[in-house]
Design a protein around this motif. Structure first.
Motif, short mmCIF file in Angstrom:
data_model
loop_
_atom_site.label_atom_id
_atom_site.label_comp_id
_atom_site.label_asym_id
_atom_site.label_seq_id
_atom_site.Cartn_x
_atom_site.Cartn_y
_atom_site.Cartn_z
N ASP A 106 0.81 -1.21 0.00
CA ASP A 106 0.00 0.00 0.00
C ASP A 106 0.85 1.27 0.00
O ASP A 106 0.36 2.35 0.33
CB ASP A 106 -0.96 0.01 1.19
N PHE A 107 2.13 1.16 -0.35
CA PHE A 107 2.94 2.37 -0.52
C PHE A 107 2.36 3.20 -1.67
O PHE A 107 1.91 2.65 -2.68
CB PHE A 107 4.39 2.02 -0.86
N PRO A 108 2.36 4.51 -1.57
CA PRO A 108 1.89 5.33 -2.68
C PRO A 108 2.87 5.28 -3.85
O PRO A 108 4.02 4.88 -3.70
CB PRO A 108 1.81 6.74 -2.08
N THR A 109 2.40 5.72 -5.03
CA THR A 109 3.27 5.73 -6.21
C THR A 109 4.14 6.98 -6.18
O THR A 109 3.94 7.94 -6.93
CB THR A 109 2.43 5.68 -7.50
N GLU A 110 5.11 6.94 -5.30
CA GLU A 110 6.05 8.04 -5.09
C GLU A 110 7.46 7.48 -5.01
O GLU A 110 7.65 6.28 -4.82
CB GLU A 110 5.71 8.80 -3.80
N ARG A 111 8.43 8.35 -5.12
CA ARG A 111 9.83 7.95 -4.91
C ARG A 111 10.15 8.20 -3.44
O ARG A 111 10.11 9.34 -2.98
CB ARG A 111 10.75 8.78 -5.81
N TRP A 112 10.50 7.15 -2.73
CA TRP A 112 10.86 7.28 -1.31
C TRP A 112 12.34 6.96 -1.15
O TRP A 112 12.82 5.91 -1.60
CB TRP A 112 10.01 6.34 -0.45
N PHE A 113 13.04 7.86 -0.47
CA PHE A 113 14.47 7.69 -0.23
C PHE A 113 14.73 7.89 1.26
O PHE A 113 14.34 8.91 1.84
CB PHE A 113 15.28 8.70 -1.05
N TRP A 114 15.40 6.91 1.88
CA TRP A 114 15.74 6.97 3.30
C TRP A 114 17.25 7.17 3.50
O TRP A 114 18.06 6.48 2.87
CB TRP A 114 15.36 5.67 4.01
N PHE A 115 17.60 8.08 4.38
CA PHE A 115 18.97 8.18 4.89
C PHE A 115 18.98 7.64 6.31
O PHE A 115 18.18 8.07 7.16
CB PHE A 115 19.44 9.64 4.91
N ASP A 116 19.86 6.69 6.57
CA ASP A 116 20.05 6.14 7.92
C ASP A 116 18.73 5.67 8.54
O ASP A 116 18.38 6.06 9.67
CB ASP A 116 20.72 7.18 8.82
N PRO A 117 17.97 4.83 7.84
CA PRO A 117 16.69 4.37 8.41
C PRO A 117 16.92 3.34 9.50
O PRO A 117 17.98 2.71 9.56
CB PRO A 117 16.00 3.73 7.20
N PRO A 118 15.96 3.12 10.36
CA PRO A 118 16.13 2.16 11.46
C PRO A 118 16.32 0.73 10.97
O PRO A 118 16.92 -0.08 11.68
CB PRO A 118 14.83 2.29 12.27
N PHE A 119 15.85 0.41 9.77
CA PHE A 119 15.99 -0.96 9.24
C PHE A 119 17.27 -1.15 8.43
O PHE A 119 17.54 -2.25 7.95
CB PHE A 119 14.77 -1.32 8.38
N HIS A 120 18.09 -0.08 8.27
CA HIS A 120 19.33 -0.20 7.50
C HIS A 120 20.27 0.92 7.95
O HIS A 120 20.58 1.84 7.21
CB HIS A 120 19.02 -0.10 6.00
#
Length: 536
Positions: free
Chosen positions: A216-230
């Motif tokens: 159910d993620f929206p159709t967008e570009r998502w970019f994470w810096f230093d996320p808790p899962f990585h």
């Protein structure tokens, strides 16, 4: 074998010149049937140039590879009648979000204004895109696709190149007045002519995982810096068609590519990101290390380089395939004029001038994005993290966030083909700039401005009282396209985007770039500008 796609196999056929034992000279031979080579074939054919495409394989690219295709590339493909199918199959998007640790740091919109036919971006697996282009090429009588034809050597003469080609039936020779090398970053053609890349490799490695899942993620570009899962790394998420999601994981400098590609390692990373209870299947996995570099000369005698054979950038910003399509957009009309004798090879020198300038612009953007995403020092890391923290609340910091400057065309503002402005103009449509689209009416029917540009040179005239008339130089015409008259500016957006006071005239190149503009028509000035466009 992918779970969501079955690879086509294109039939090998023995070439007539091989079976008949005779050497044939072709106007244009294109090396490589990827997105850039196929686009080159379609654009050459649109210019009336008969061409041959050589590829050493017999199918489309393995894996999704390039994913994001930008508005300008779609506008170019729209001239060939294939963009609508790409948009219908792909995932359109324009919003991107950047996260820092647990929080949303920044949101951007690639196309905040209305009144454009093409979306800001689509996500579409490269194999789908290539298959669409192959189908269009197969239907064009000016294009000959030769599968399982491998270029093994190339020798240049003054007025042509001699190609040695290997097929399942043996080796034969062919000739080409011009060769367009679209055979990728590891171009054999580049090696054959002794051309080298200059630039830099980046040590960091990234894992690509294409994952089949319903999410159910929206159709967008998502970019994470230093996320808790990585932690201490970055992650990029994109939706593709067929419920395939692209996830890029930064791995670090010392990652072992073979170890990181093991399914158990990839699945563990994805579960940490999505949660252990989310169902998914791996579609395709790859590890890559990227570079920012380009060839010194885009033309080496009779060989012209385009796409990754001419320049390489990091994948952040979608500047690879999109830039290559713009290379072809710039090249084909110039080749047509040179082959017809209307212009000399000096016009082809402007291909290097303009596209090397664009490549350098892309390399700068790509290098800066890479430095922001993968800081090389403690001070760079501190700067990046401070920008991301401030961006959550402080508007001044948001333009500094750089998770990849998304592909936009580079204006040729310093091109020798431009005629400088004599009057003051507002807006962005200065000489060297690609034309902006706008909704128009043609004979009472809804249409788009770009659909009426791109067939030769055009004098785009605004106002009921314009005095423009067709201008000819060396047998090349610039025809009049009047607004109102031929077209009606149905929403006033064309007039706004072109700062079109009554009487305003634009000289538009065959690649839909502005060559010159004036507040009133003057035949002598238009002739001089057209002559300049032809490098005469």
């Amino acid at each position: 074998m992918l779970k969501t796609y079955r690879y086509p196999r294109f039939a090998y056929q023995c070439s007539p010149e091989q079976s008949q034992g005779r050497t044939q000279r072709h106007d244009v031979v294109i090396i490589g049937a990827g997105p850039i080579g196929l686009s080159a074939a379609l654009e050459c054919a649109r210019q009336g140039i008969r061409c041959v495409v050589l590829d050493d394989n017999d199918t489309v690219s393995i894996g999704s590879r390039a994913v994001c295709y930008a508005k300008r590339a779609l506008e170019i493909w729209d001239r060939h009648g294939v963009a609508d199918a790409m948009v219908a199959r792909g995932i359109s998007w324009k919003v991107g979000k950047v996260f820092f640790k647990d929080d949303l740091a920044y949101r951007f919109d690639l196309l905040p204004e209305l009144g454009h036919k093409m979306p800001a971006m689509i996500n579409l697996q490269q194999y789908h895109l290539e298959e669409t282009l192959v189908t269009a090429c197969q239907a064009n009588p000016l294009i000959e696709l030769r599968w399982k034809h491998r270029l093994v050597s190339l020798r240049q003469q003054d007025d042509h190149a001699v190609l040695t080609i290997e097929t399942p039936d043996g080796v034969f020779h062919s000739e080409a007045t011009w060769v367009i090398a679209c055979d990728g970053a590891n171009s054999d053609t580049r090696r054959m002519v002794g051309a080298e890349f200059t630039g830099q490799f980046f040590q960091d490695r990234f894992l690509i995982a294409d994952v089949v899942m319903k999410a159910d993620f929206p159709t967008e570009r998502w970019f994470w810096f230093d996320p808790p899962f990585h932690r201490n790394q970055s992650v990029l998420l994109h939706k593709q068609c067929d419920d395939v999601w692209r996830i890029d994981f930064q791995l670090g400098w010392d990652a072992d590519p073979e170890e990181e590609k093991k399914p158990e390692k990839v699945i563990a990373r994805i579960q940490a990101m999505l949660g252990a209870d989310v169902e998914f299947e791996l579609e395709w996995v790859s590890v890559y290390q990227f570079a920012c570099r380009r060839i010194d000369r885009f033309r080496m005698g009779r060989v012209i380089f385009a796409g990754d054979a001419a320049h390489q950038v990091s994948p952040f910003g979608a500047r690879g395939a999109n830039t290559g399509v713009q290379d072809i957009d710039n090249l084909a009309w110039k080749l047509k004029l040179v082959l017809s004798g209307a212009a000399g090879t000096a016009l082809l020198d402007s291909y290097h001038e303009e596209r090397a300038f664009a490549a350098d612009d892309n390399l700068r953007h790509s290098t800066r994005s890479t430095d922001f995403i993968t800081p090389k020092s403690r001070s760079s890391r501190l700067y990046r993290d401070a920008v991301l923290e401030l961006a959550e609340t402080e508007p001044f910091a948001r333009p500094l966030v750089n998770s990849g400057r998304l592909s936009t065309p580079t204006p040729y503002r310093l091109s020798s083909l431009n005629t400088p402005d004599e009057a003051l103009f507002g807006g962005n449509m200065s000489p060297g700039t690609p034309c902006a689209d706008a909704p128009v009416l043609c004979q009472g029917r809804k249409s788009w401005l770009l659909g009426h540009l791109g067939e030769g040179f055009v004098l785009l005239c605004f106002g009921k009282e314009h005095r423009a008339e067709t201008v000819t130089v060396a047998g090349i015409e610039a025809r009049v396209l009047a607004m109102p008259g031929d077209l009606l500016d149905s929403e006033g957006l064309a007039e706004q985007r072109y700062d079109a006071q009554p009487g305003t005239v634009y000289l538009i190149r065959p690649d839909q770039h502005v060559a010159a503009r004036w507040r009133q028509f003057d035949a002598g000035k238009v002739q001089a500008a057209l002559r300049r466009c032809l490098a005469l």
